[in-house]
Design a protein around this motif. Sequence first.
Motif, PDB file in Angstrom:
ATOM      1  N   ILE A   4       0.838  -1.198   0.000  1.00 33.18           N
ATOM      2  CA  ILE A   4       0.000   0.000   0.000  1.00 33.18           C
ATOM      3  C   ILE A   4       0.876   1.253   0.000  1.00 33.18           C
ATOM      4  CG2 ILE A   4      -1.754   1.297   1.280  1.00 33.18           C
ATOM      5  CD1 ILE A   4      -2.786  -1.272  -0.026  1.00 33.18           C
ATOM      6  N   SER A   5       1.961   1.220   0.755  1.00 35.43           N
ATOM      7  CA  SER A   5       2.893   2.350   0.768  1.00 35.43           C
ATOM      8  C   SER A   5       3.513   2.559  -0.607  1.00 35.43           C
ATOM      9  CB  SER A   5       3.997   2.129   1.795  1.00 35.43           C
ATOM     10  OG  SER A   5       3.475   2.067   3.084  1.00 35.43           O
ATOM     11  N   TRP A   6       3.863   1.464  -1.280  1.00 35.01           N
ATOM     12  CA  TRP A   6       4.426   1.552  -2.630  1.00 35.01           C
ATOM     13  C   TRP A   6       3.429   2.196  -3.583  1.00 35.01           C
ATOM     14  CZ3 TRP A   6       9.078   1.174  -4.657  1.00 35.01           C
ATOM     15  CH2 TRP A   6      10.072   0.483  -3.963  1.00 35.01           C
ATOM     16  N   ILE A   7       2.177   1.794  -3.481  1.00 36.18           N
ATOM     17  CA  ILE A   7       1.159   2.330  -4.382  1.00 36.18           C
ATOM     18  C   ILE A   7       0.956   3.823  -4.136  1.00 36.18           C
ATOM     19  CG2 ILE A   7      -1.302   2.244  -4.944  1.00 36.18           C
ATOM     20  CD1 ILE A   7      -1.098  -0.814  -4.502  1.00 36.18           C
ATOM     21  N   VAL A   8       0.834   4.213  -2.867  1.00 42.27           N
ATOM     22  CA  VAL A   8       0.652   5.629  -2.540  1.00 42.27           C
ATOM     23  C   VAL A   8       1.875   6.430  -2.981  1.00 42.27           C
ATOM     24  CG1 VAL A   8       0.416   7.270  -0.640  1.00 42.27           C
ATOM     25  CG2 VAL A   8      -0.945   5.181  -0.658  1.00 42.27           C
ATOM     26  N   LEU A   9       3.052   5.923  -2.690  1.00 42.11           N
ATOM     27  CA  LEU A   9       4.289   6.584  -3.107  1.00 42.11           C
ATOM     28  C   LEU A   9       4.329   6.720  -4.624  1.00 42.11           C
ATOM     29  CD1 LEU A   9       7.164   7.623  -2.390  1.00 42.11           C
ATOM     30  CD2 LEU A   9       7.931   5.273  -2.620  1.00 42.11           C
ATOM     31  N   LEU A  11       1.798   6.759  -6.767  1.00 46.79           N
ATOM     32  CA  LEU A  11       0.791   7.704  -7.249  1.00 46.79           C
ATOM     33  C   LEU A  11       1.293   9.140  -7.123  1.00 46.79           C
ATOM     34  CD1 LEU A  11      -2.437   6.117  -5.744  1.00 46.79           C
ATOM     35  CD2 LEU A  11      -1.671   6.033  -8.113  1.00 46.79           C
ATOM     36  N   ILE A  12       1.869   9.438  -5.979  1.00 48.53           N
ATOM     37  CA  ILE A  12       2.379  10.798  -5.765  1.00 48.53           C
ATOM     38  C   ILE A  12       3.604  11.063  -6.638  1.00 48.53           C
ATOM     39  CG2 ILE A  12       3.347  12.378  -4.049  1.00 48.53           C
ATOM     40  CD1 ILE A  12       1.570  10.873  -1.971  1.00 48.53           C
ATOM     41  N   MET A  33      -0.777   7.489 -13.267  1.00 49.32           N
ATOM     42  CA  MET A  33      -0.687   6.863 -11.942  1.00 49.32           C
ATOM     43  C   MET A  33       0.012   5.509 -12.026  1.00 49.32           C
ATOM     44  SD  MET A  33      -4.243   7.915 -10.005  1.00 49.32           S
ATOM     45  CE  MET A  33      -5.245   6.866 -11.032  1.00 49.32           C
ATOM     46  N   ILE A  37       3.572   4.289 -10.240  1.00 49.24           N
ATOM     47  CA  ILE A  37       3.787   3.093  -9.415  1.00 49.24           C
ATOM     48  C   ILE A  37       4.963   2.291  -9.953  1.00 49.24           C
ATOM     49  CG2 ILE A  37       2.770   0.904  -8.690  1.00 49.24           C
ATOM     50  CD1 ILE A  37       0.033   2.409  -8.712  1.00 49.24           C
ATOM     51  N   PHE A  58       8.871   5.172   4.192  1.00 48.15           N
ATOM     52  CA  PHE A  58       7.973   6.039   3.435  1.00 48.15           C
ATOM     53  C   PHE A  58       8.292   7.516   3.630  1.00 48.15           C
ATOM     54  CE2 PHE A  58       3.936   8.286   2.782  1.00 48.15           C
ATOM     55  CZ  PHE A  58       3.580   7.795   1.537  1.00 48.15           C
ATOM     56  N   TRP A  64      11.658   9.287  -1.624  1.00 47.65           N
ATOM     57  CA  TRP A  64      10.873  10.134  -2.513  1.00 47.65           C
ATOM     58  C   TRP A  64      11.684  10.566  -3.731  1.00 47.65           C
ATOM     59  CZ3 TRP A  64       5.786  10.755  -2.279  1.00 47.65           C
ATOM     60  CH2 TRP A  64       5.161  10.309  -1.128  1.00 47.65           C
TER      61      TRP A  64
END
Length: 90
Positions: A4-9, A11-12, A33, A37, A58, A64
């Motif tokens: 989930i952290s990978w996906i959020v990272l 996306l941003i 998006m 990913i 994260f 980042w």
Amino acid sequence: MGIISWIVLGLIAGALAKAIMPGKDPGGIIVTMLLGIVGAFVGGFIGKWIFNTDLGTFFQIRTWILAVLGAIVVLAVYRLVTGRKVGSGS
């Protein structure tokens, strides 16, 4: 980091890569998006192979930076493959 952290990272990172390299891409926001990913994973590999560092947690800046770098690389390759010029305004 968890998936989930990978996906959020990702996306941003994809959104940041798009802001750094503006232009019209086929597929719109969904493709951007997904490229973000994939770029986060590519950034992890870039960090491991070139800079000999792992992705941190994260909230670490190197995580980042590598994710955005990876997203930029993936976006550039995507534009080359689909025939879009890197940095084109349209």
